[in-house]
Design an enzyme around this catalytic site. Structure first.
Site, short mmCIF file in Angstrom:
data_model
loop_
_atom_site.label_atom_id
_atom_site.label_comp_id
_atom_site.label_asym_id
_atom_site.label_seq_id
_atom_site.Cartn_x
_atom_site.Cartn_y
_atom_site.Cartn_z
N GLU A 1 -96.34 69.26 97.21
CA GLU A 1 -96.62 67.84 97.37
C GLU A 1 -95.37 66.99 97.16
OE1 GLU A 1 -99.13 66.51 98.61
OE2 GLU A 1 -100.57 68.16 98.60
N TYR B 1 -101.00 59.57 93.79
CA TYR B 1 -101.33 60.51 94.87
C TYR B 1 -101.12 61.96 94.44
CZ TYR B 1 -100.77 63.55 98.83
OH TYR B 1 -100.87 64.61 99.67
N ASP C 1 -102.66 58.87 100.26
CA ASP C 1 -101.32 58.59 100.76
C ASP C 1 -101.43 57.80 102.06
OD1 ASP C 1 -102.20 60.45 102.60
OD2 ASP C 1 -100.49 61.82 102.36
#
Length: 380
Positions: free
Chosen positions: A43, A126, A144
């Protein structure tokens, strides 16, 4: 829309999206386990970077730093070298700093509570939601840009997604949509839909699993949503750079230097470079061949601050690099250091400079623009 219609629209979205994702999800390396460390690294890498670009970086990074402990104990220079080319190097530094905290405070196990994950350096709302939902299947939203685009279109939300209040409301909505026991797959499905189908331009509505209840498409607004305030374009900044060629025992090498410990591209390695003076004569349009006299004057003055003299320079190439707020437009030259005296004594280098050849470059992490220049130089 009545509350019952709204409820039906939400239920349809959640059910169909989850079913679609489980049938069509891409086989990505970080999806092959629920390892929270792998998910966390992926991520961070995926922030402002395309999936296809990230895959080889992720695989190499995991080979080199397979565990929290391995990354926590690694020298920072090795981490930055493994990150080289991905850009936004503060992501790598923050990741390692946070991983060290996990190693020290949690015994190398990524925590599974919102408060603990969110407190880690570089981990925003996020990423917190992504780790908790994908690794631990906790019903936390992961919102996001892709997700906000999908929700804006499907629910016909015309609020500016650049506003913090819009993000908060989107997170609340996304959390309401998460099916019980399927948080990880649902959140990844939202991301997948935005990446593959509900794209920024020319969305593939006819293949969308939730098209039937998409309010944005029904209103003919699928391409005008989401509403997003345009960011200021990066400010152009012209610079002169120089590939300083070694002589005598340094023949075949070039001179590089390390940037300061703080600020833009902190501690990465680069070629010497200086801002173009603002005098009218130096502000002409860039052209092939450049302006060696002006470049020499600016670069020589710049290097003099480190006690180095610069001989005549010759043209090499042009290069550009865009950051979020500035764009470097570089005229690149070649040159050599002036010797310390008529006796041709070697020039002592300041501690943050090094002579390197092409093979030795592998020991140092460079921003992309300097990698391109060096590869072009050595590849001539």
């Amino acid at each position: 829309m009545s509350s019952s219609e709204s409820s039906e629209q939400k239920q349809y979205f959640s059910t169909e999206l989850l079913s679609w994702y489980r049938r069509h999800k891409r086989d990505l390396p970080w999806r092959r386990s629920r390892n929270p460390y792998h998910i966390w690294v992926s991520e961070i890498m995926l922030q402002q970077t395309r999936v296809d670009t990230v895959i080889p970086y992720f695989n190499r990074f995991m080979d080199k730093f397979p565990t929290v402990a391995a990354l926590a104990e690694a020298p920072e220079d090795e981490v930055l070298k493994a990150w080289e080319g991905l850009g936004y190097y503060s992501r790598a530094r923050n990741l390692q700093s946070a991983v060290r905290e996990v190693q020290e405070r949690y015994g190398g196990v990524v925590p599974d509570t919102k408060e603990e994950v969110a407190s880690l350096k570089g981990v925003g709302p996020y990423t917190t939601g992504a780790i908790l939902s994908i690794a631990y299947n906790k019903p936390e939203p992961a919102v996001d840009g892709n997700v906000m685009r999908v929700l804006s279109r499907y629910f016909l939300i015309e609020d500016d997604i650049m506003k913090g209040s819009t993000r908060v409301s989107m997170e609340k909505l996304a959390q309401e949509l998460i099916p019980e026991g399927a948080a990880g797959d649902f959140n990844q499905g939202l991301m997948e839909l935005g990446a593959l189908v509900c794209t920024p331009k020319s969305p593939s509505c006819l293949t969308c699993p939730v098209m039937a209840h998409c309010a944005g498409r029904a209103a003919g607004m699928e391409e005008s949503l989401p509403v997003k305030t345009k960011a200021k374009p990066p400010r152009p900044e012209r610079r002169y750079a120089v590939v300083i060629e070694g002589a005598a025992e340094h023949a075949g090498r070039v001179l590089i230097r390390q940037r300061p410990a703080e600020g833009l591209l902190a501690r990465l390695w680069e070629l010497p470079h200086a801002a173009v003076p603002t005098a009218p004569a130096a502000a002409e349009a860039r052209g092939e061949g450049g302006d060696p006299a002006a470049a020499h004057a600016a670069l020589a003055a710049h290097l003099a601050g480190d006690g180095l003299g610069l001989g005549p320079v010759g043209w090499l190439m042009q290069a550009e690099h865009t950051f979020s707020h500035i764009r470097w437009e570089m005229d690149v030259y070649t040159g050599r250091l002036e010797e310390a005296s008529a006796l041709l004594l070697p020039v002592p280098l300041p501690p943050h400079y090094r002579w390197v050849n092409r093979e030795e470059m592998e020991q140092y992490a460079f921003p992309n623009v300097f990698l391109r220049i060096l590869n072009a130089y050595f590849g001539r």
